[in-house]
Every structure is written in structure tokens, then in C-alpha cells.
Write a protein that holds these residues in place. Structure first.
Motif: not given
Length: 257
Positions: A88-89, A111-112, A114-116, A140-142, A145
Motif C-alpha cells: 500500500n506504500r 489502506t492495505l 485498498l491495495s489488494t 499509505n494510500g488512504g 485509493r
């Protein structure tokens, strides 16, 4: 307390194993998660990955705020943009990643998520980015994404109120693919991962990369990238194997070459 990486054939299963802290992550766990993601990225035997949390209470409560506010990192670390990379970073992993959300998905856990690429949630799971309630915001993308993946008004409601939503709402809004009973969670995630792992790995990774890069390029550039990648894959052994297997009416045996 650990980040566990296990294998089920061509599928890697990463477990955030800190249930006594709702799988919240301090610096040590973030470092372990970074190593696990690097293994997924670099090991050609891995064709897909599942990320989940230990126990049945929490996927992850995100960053362990007590550990970071008590001893903030030196300011110089802000410039080390490639250190301890996470999915996510911004770590680029083109192998598909499935999230198996087994409970609370809070802050950095969301946020993790969201990166999947594909997300399965247990019926009792909840989701929130509650950092504004603690004087912060979901990094970290919150903020990036969430607004890409949900309608504007819904994303802003989550970001600005910090309130939680349940699994049924997350499914209705398209934040997760499926909601299942808790005992069906890992079988459902493994079903997705196994079906993906049966496909030609180079083609799967190319499809994921092109889809994600489409967010940052205009349509003409995206179409050109498709042409170039397709022409390259047409020279692969897997493309030949796929055509041969189809003509011989048998399952293909892909090697990622």
C-alpha cells in the motif's frame, strides 16, 4: 508476534500474526510485512498471494499508534522513500493479491485492503479509516485509493467522519467482492487464488499491471501499452502452450516463460 508466510502450492498466504493487539503493526511488523511482499514479488514459484490476520477478531487495526507516537522516526527517514516498501506504500507487485478480511479492518488495515485486487470478507468484518478521530489522516494510500475506488461522496464520508461500515455495506459499495460466513473465508480466498494460479502467470501479471497503470495514462497511451505487451507475450512459451492445450483439449501446463 510475527508476519507469517506459508505456501499452498503456487499461492503464498501472508498472516499478520499479532491477535493480542488486533493485528496492529509496529515497526518490527511493518519490516516483516515488507520482507513478505518482496518474497511474493521475487519468487517465480508464487503466482498469487492471500493476506489475512490471525484469529477471528481482526484483519488489522493498522499502525500501532502507541509505538510510533512514543518514539517517532528520525526526520531523515522521510527521504528514504524506497526503504521498507509495502504494497500500500507503492511496492509494485503484479501478482494478484487477495484479501481475506476476518474481522476489524481499521486505519492502516483498510489502506492495505485498498491495495489488494480481490477481497473476501467474513460477515462480522467492519471497515473504517478513523484516523481523523485521532488527529491524523489515512496515509499509505488512504486518501488516494479510497477516492479512486468508491464514489466521491461515499469516499469522502468515510474519510471525513472516520465512521465504520459493516461487511454488507462494504459489499454493496463495491469495497469487497464477497461476504461469507467466517468458516468459509479462507476457502473462498483460496478458491480465487487457485483459479488465478492456474492461468498463464505472465499474462495475469501483464493484465494487472496494465489495468493499474491505466489510472495514470491517457487512453491512447494505454492502448499502445496493450499493443506492445501483447506483442511481447505472443513470443512466450506460455502463449504457445495455451494454443496447443486448446487444440489438444487438455489443461495447459504454464511455466511462466
Amino acid at each position: 508476534m510475527s508476519i507469517d508466510l506459508d505456501r499452498n502450492g503456487a499461492v503464498a498466504i501472508i498472516t499478520i500474526n499479532r491477535p493480542e493487539r488486533r493485528n496492529a503493526m509496529d515497526a518490527e511488523h511493518y519490516a516483516g510485512l515488507s520482507r513478505a511482499w518482496t518474497e511474493v514479488r521475487d519468487n517465480p514459484a508464487i503466482r498469487a498471494a492471500i493476506i489475512t490476520g490471525a484469529g477471528d477478531k481482526a484483519f488489522s487495526a493498522g499502525a500501532d499508534l502507541k509505538s510510533f507516537t512514543a518514539a517517532p522516526a528520525p526526520l531523515a527517514e522521510l527521504m528514504l522513500t524506497q526503504q521498507g516498501q509495502l504494497l500500500n506504500r507503492g511496492l509494485e507487485i503484479w501478482k494478484p493479491v487477495i484479501a481475506a478480511v476476518n474481522g476489524v479492518c481499521l486505519g492502516g488495515g483498510t489502506t492495505l485492503l485498498l491495495s489488494t485486487d480481490i477481497r473476501v470478507a467474513a460477515r462480522h468484518a467492519t471497515f473504517s479509516v478513523s484516523e481523523v478521530k485521532r488527529g491524523l489522516f489515512p496515509a499509505n494510500g488512504g486518501t488516494q485509493r479510497l477516492i479512486q475506488q468508491l464514489p466521491h461522496a461515499i469516499a469522502m464520508e468515510l474519510l471525513l467522519t472516520g465512521d465504520s461500515i459493516d461487511a454488507a455495506t462494504a459489499e454493496r459499495w463495491g469495497l469487497v467482492n464477497r461476504v461469507v460466513e467466517p468458516d468459509e473465508l479462507m476457502p473462498a480466498a483460496l478458491d480465487y487464488a487457485d483459479r488465478i494460479a492456474e492461468n498463464a502467470p505472465l499474462a495475469v501479471q501483464a493484465a494487472k499491471e496494465l489495468a493499474l497503470r491505466s489510472r495514470d495514462v491517457d487512453l491512447a497511451s494505454g492502448l499502445r501499452l496493450e499493443q506492445l505487451m501483447l506483442r511481447l507475450l505472443q513470443t512466450s512459451a506460455d502463449a504457445s502452450e495455451g494454443a496447443l492445450a486448446f487444440s489438444e483439449k487438455r489443461p495447459p501446463r504454464y511455466t511462466g516463460a
